[in-house]
Design an enzyme around this catalytic site. Structure first.
Site, PDB file in Angstrom:
ATOM      1  N   GLY A  50       0.831  -1.197   0.000  1.00 45.17           N
ATOM      2  CA  GLY A  50       0.000   0.000   0.000  1.00 45.17           C
ATOM      3  C   GLY A  50       0.866   1.247   0.000  1.00 45.17           C
ATOM      4  CD  GLN A  55       3.300   5.825   2.566  1.00 45.80           C
ATOM      5  OE1 GLN A  55       2.291   5.261   2.158  1.00 45.80           O
ATOM      6  NE2 GLN A  55       4.351   5.153   2.998  1.00 45.80           N
ATOM      7  CB  CYS A  95       5.827   2.431   7.256  1.00 39.42           C
ATOM      8  SG  CYS A  95       5.264   3.908   6.395  1.00 39.42           S
ATOM      9  CG  LEU A  96       6.416   0.995   1.103  1.00 38.46           C
ATOM     10  CD1 LEU A  96       5.729   1.203  -0.235  1.00 38.46           C
ATOM     11  CD2 LEU A  96       7.511  -0.055   0.986  1.00 38.46           C
ATOM     12  CG  HIS A 137       0.076   1.179   7.195  1.00 39.59           C
ATOM     13  ND1 HIS A 137       1.141   0.676   7.906  1.00 39.59           N
ATOM     14  CD2 HIS A 137       0.600   2.118   6.369  1.00 39.59           C
ATOM     15  CE1 HIS A 137       2.252   1.293   7.532  1.00 39.59           C
ATOM     16  NE2 HIS A 137       1.953   2.168   6.589  1.00 39.59           N
ATOM     17  CG  HIS A 141       0.628   6.762   5.582  1.00 35.73           C
ATOM     18  ND1 HIS A 141       1.783   7.313   6.097  1.00 35.73           N
ATOM     19  CD2 HIS A 141       0.919   5.461   5.331  1.00 35.73           C
ATOM     20  CE1 HIS A 141       2.727   6.385   6.158  1.00 35.73           C
ATOM     21  NE2 HIS A 141       2.230   5.241   5.702  1.00 35.73           N
TER      22      HIS A 141
HETATM   23 ZN    ZN Z   1       3.195   3.470   5.656  1.00 35.27          ZN
END
Ligand code: ZN
Length: 178
Positions: A50, A55, A95-96, A137, A141
């Site tokens: 995701g 982000q 998390c990326l 999640h 964000h």
């Molecule tokens: Zn994340």
């Protein structure tokens, strides 16, 4: 929006753009499909399931996700709302935007997602397990929340060095910018 989507990159903690509540999507124009396509590419390149618009530095209530890796399961979620929460359970999550940092904490294991698609059409989905967790999640964000906010003291201590390194990298990025 007049943004070259090819220039978008995944931004990392502690970039302050990750901490802002994102704005609702109001215009369902040709930019959104281009943005979603770019976000799927960035998500796959980093092997994520995701990715939320904040982000990539954009204040928009939009995320993309795919929990199976099958192209048919690509899901674009705009202006989401979660409801009908079920039981909670502990699971490990990363998390990326916070590379190499992981923690174990509670999420609801089922919920309902109400959102709009790329054309603005409303839809609803019921999700369990990984899907429910992923939606929570990504919705975090959109509210400027990160997994760090849910970490136990033990997880904070275990990840302390990695977080310090990310903070140092943010202040003085290593390498040339391409
Ligand atoms: Zn994340």
């Amino acid at each position: 929006m007049d943004i070259d989507v090819a220039s978008l990159r995944i931004i990392h903690y502690p970039d302050p753009r990750l901490r802002k509540a994102a704005k609702p999507v109001e215009s369902f124009d040709a930019f959104l499909p281009r943005l979603a396509e770019r976000m799927f590419a960035l998500m796959r390149a980093d092997e994520g399931i995701g990715l939320a618009a904040p982000q990539v530095g954009l204040s928009l209530r939009l995320f993309v996700c795919n929990i199976t890796g099958e192209p048919k399961d690509d899901l674009v979620v705009i202006n989401p709302r979660l409801s009908d929460f079920g039981e909670s359970d502990q699971s490990e999550e990363g998390c990326l935007s916070i590379p190499d940092v992981r923690g174990t904490f509670l999420r609801y294991m089922s919920c309902k997602l109400s959102a709009q698609d790329l054309s603005g059409k409303p839809f609803e989905l019921a999700g369990t397990d990984l899907a429910a967790r992923c939606w929570q999640h990504e919705c975090d964000h959109l509210d400027g929340k990160l997994i760090l906010d849910r970490f136990s003291e033990a997880d904070k201590i275990a990840n302390r060095r990695k977080l310090k390194q990310l903070e140092a990298d943010f202040k003085a990025p290593r390498g040339a910018k391409a």
